[in-house]
Design a protein around this motif. Structure first.
Motif, PDB file in Angstrom:
ATOM      1  N   LEU A  19      17.212  43.695  28.794  1.00 41.15           N
ATOM      2  CA  LEU A  19      16.374  44.770  28.270  1.00 41.15           C
ATOM      3  C   LEU A  19      16.295  45.912  29.273  1.00 41.15           C
ATOM      4  O   LEU A  19      16.531  45.720  30.467  1.00 41.15           O
ATOM      5  N   THR A  20      15.977  47.084  28.739  1.00 44.62           N
ATOM      6  CA  THR A  20      15.765  48.258  29.590  1.00 44.62           C
ATOM      7  C   THR A  20      14.479  48.953  29.177  1.00 44.62           C
ATOM      8  O   THR A  20      14.218  49.141  27.981  1.00 44.62           O
ATOM      9  N   VAL A  21      13.703  49.328  30.168  1.00 43.67           N
ATOM     10  CA  VAL A  21      12.449  50.058  29.967  1.00 43.67           C
ATOM     11  C   VAL A  21      12.611  51.421  30.612  1.00 43.67           C
ATOM     12  O   VAL A  21      13.211  51.540  31.689  1.00 43.67           O
ATOM     13  N   TYR A  22      12.083  52.451  29.959  1.00 46.95           N
ATOM     14  CA  TYR A  22      12.293  53.819  30.423  1.00 46.95           C
ATOM     15  C   TYR A  22      10.975  54.499  30.805  1.00 46.95           C
ATOM     16  O   TYR A  22       9.928  54.241  30.208  1.00 46.95           O
ATOM     17  N   ARG A  60      17.020  39.890  39.407  1.00 48.43           N
ATOM     18  CA  ARG A  60      17.557  40.244  38.085  1.00 48.43           C
ATOM     19  C   ARG A  60      17.051  41.616  37.601  1.00 48.43           C
ATOM     20  O   ARG A  60      17.366  42.045  36.494  1.00 48.43           O
ATOM     21  N   LEU A  61      16.283  42.296  38.422  1.00 52.71           N
ATOM     22  CA  LEU A  61      15.739  43.598  38.044  1.00 52.71           C
ATOM     23  C   LEU A  61      16.519  44.710  38.738  1.00 52.71           C
ATOM     24  O   LEU A  61      16.754  44.645  39.941  1.00 52.71           O
ATOM     25  N   THR A  62      16.943  45.710  37.966  1.00 59.68           N
ATOM     26  CA  THR A  62      17.651  46.861  38.512  1.00 59.68           C
ATOM     27  C   THR A  62      16.871  48.119  38.173  1.00 59.68           C
ATOM     28  O   THR A  62      16.566  48.372  37.003  1.00 59.68           O
ATOM     29  N   LEU A  74      14.187  50.687  34.234  1.00 63.58           N
ATOM     30  CA  LEU A  74      14.110  49.324  34.775  1.00 63.58           C
ATOM     31  C   LEU A  74      14.901  48.437  33.829  1.00 63.58           C
ATOM     32  O   LEU A  74      14.589  48.369  32.626  1.00 63.58           O
ATOM     33  N   HIS A  75      15.931  47.801  34.351  1.00 68.79           N
ATOM     34  CA  HIS A  75      16.761  46.909  33.538  1.00 68.79           C
ATOM     35  C   HIS A  75      16.556  45.483  34.021  1.00 68.79           C
ATOM     36  O   HIS A  75      16.604  45.223  35.218  1.00 68.79           O
ATOM     37  N   ILE A  76      16.296  44.583  33.079  1.00 69.89           N
ATOM     38  CA  ILE A  76      16.154  43.168  33.417  1.00 69.89           C
ATOM     39  C   ILE A  76      17.297  42.410  32.759  1.00 69.89           C
ATOM     40  O   ILE A  76      17.514  42.514  31.537  1.00 69.89           O
ATOM     41  N   THR A  77      18.007  41.651  33.558  1.00 73.34           N
ATOM     42  CA  THR A  77      19.120  40.838  33.074  1.00 73.34           C
ATOM     43  C   THR A  77      18.641  39.408  32.862  1.00 73.34           C
ATOM     44  O   THR A  77      17.912  38.873  33.697  1.00 73.34           O
ATOM     45  N   GLY A  82       8.783  34.097  32.771  1.00 73.22           N
ATOM     46  CA  GLY A  82       8.021  34.587  33.928  1.00 73.22           C
ATOM     47  C   GLY A  82       8.064  36.086  34.095  1.00 73.22           C
ATOM     48  O   GLY A  82       7.293  36.643  34.893  1.00 73.22           O
ATOM     49  N   ASP A  83       8.951  36.769  33.363  1.00 70.05           N
ATOM     50  CA  ASP A  83       9.013  38.233  33.418  1.00 70.05           C
ATOM     51  C   ASP A  83       7.956  38.874  32.513  1.00 70.05           C
ATOM     52  O   ASP A  83       7.761  40.092  32.553  1.00 70.05           O
ATOM     53  N   THR A  84       7.308  38.066  31.711  1.00 75.67           N
ATOM     54  CA  THR A  84       6.271  38.577  30.795  1.00 75.67           C
ATOM     55  C   THR A  84       5.193  39.318  31.567  1.00 75.67           C
ATOM     56  O   THR A  84       4.732  38.852  32.610  1.00 75.67           O
ATOM     57  N   GLY A  85       4.810  40.488  31.054  1.00 71.86           N
ATOM     58  CA  GLY A  85       3.762  41.265  31.710  1.00 71.86           C
ATOM     59  C   GLY A  85       3.797  42.708  31.262  1.00 71.86           C
ATOM     60  O   GLY A  85       4.593  43.101  30.412  1.00 71.86           O
ATOM     61  N   LEU A  86       2.931  43.500  31.884  1.00 70.95           N
ATOM     62  CA  LEU A  86       2.866  44.931  31.624  1.00 70.95           C
ATOM     63  C   LEU A  86       3.584  45.643  32.762  1.00 70.95           C
ATOM     64  O   LEU A  86       3.241  45.454  33.925  1.00 70.95           O
TER      65      LEU A  86
END
Lengths: 111, 117
Positions: A19-22, A60-62, A74-77, A82-86
């Motif tokens: 996923l990617t967050v902008y 795993r975070l770029t 923010l890209h998560i591979t 455990g990556d769940t959150g705000l």
């Protein structure tokens, strides 16, 4: 008024997906930060990016800072529960006196 | 070994009451902050103190009065509580004031959930 626009607002995915967050703005920032906040806790700093075009990796975070220093991603591979959150992006206001925050992306990763 | 601690964790009170939230940091930082996070998770700066001196007051009603007895403590007193004050209040600290050398790393406390009935 300086604004940090984050997208998407909500993201619900399965374990193993990418996923990617902008985080976007019309303003130029000297640096930008990403925080993660878990339910019932305060935000925790993940990274600070300072140079246009900079890419930083944290397992795993770029994280990437845009060339013009107006946006970041923010890209998560292979996401894990455990990556769940705000996820919040933040930058200094124009006066340089305080952090302004985006409205956040709520990520839910199910197994 | 809590870095930034806040008390209480939860606060439920009636409209019109006066309440205080306490914050302590053991990181040796010079700057402390109060933030408000609303029901939509939007986090906004309220106050910033550097070495016990107020440096930011972001258009917060004067019913809110921060007090810093020393560099390690920043308390928040709220008079005449209103329904709209219901939120999660976070204390944070950083080594330097923002802007001294870019955006400094901020360390947040666990938050105080205030509910005004």
């Amino acid at each position: 008024t300086q604004l940090l626009e984050q997208s998407p607002q909500f993201l619900s995915i399965q374990e193993g997906e990418n996923l990617t967050v902008y985080c976007n703005s019309s303003s130029v920032f000297s640096s930008l930060q990403w925080y993660r906040q878990e339910p019932g806790e305060g935000p925790v700093l993940l990274v600070t990016v300072v140079t246009g075009g900079e890419v930083k990796k944290l397992k795993r975070l770029t994280f990437q800072f845009g060339d013009a220093r107006k946006d970041s991603s923010l890209h998560i591979t292979a996401a894990q529960p455990g990556d769940t959150g705000l996820y919040l992006c933040a930058a200094l206001n124009q006066a340089g006196t305080a952090l302004i925050f985006g409205k956040g992306t709520t990520l839910s990763v199910s197994s | 070994d809590t870095a930034v601690s806040q008390t209480p964790k939860y606060l439920v009170t009636q409209m019109g009451n006066d309440k205080s939230i306490k914050c302590e940091q053991n990181l040796g930082h010079d700057t402390m902050y109060w933030y408000k996070q609303d029901s939509k998770k939007f986090l906004k700066i309220m106050f910033s103190y550097n070495n016990k001196e107020l440096i930011i007051n972001e258009t917060v009603p004067n019913r809110f009065s921060p007090k810093s007895p020393d560099k390690a403590h920043l308390n928040l007193h709220i008079n005449s509580l209103e329904l709209g004050d219901s939120a999660v209040y976070f204390c944070a600290s950083s080594y330097q004031s923002p802007g001294t050398s870019g955006a400094s790393s901020q360390y947040f406390g666990p938050g105080t959930r205030l509910t005004v009935l």
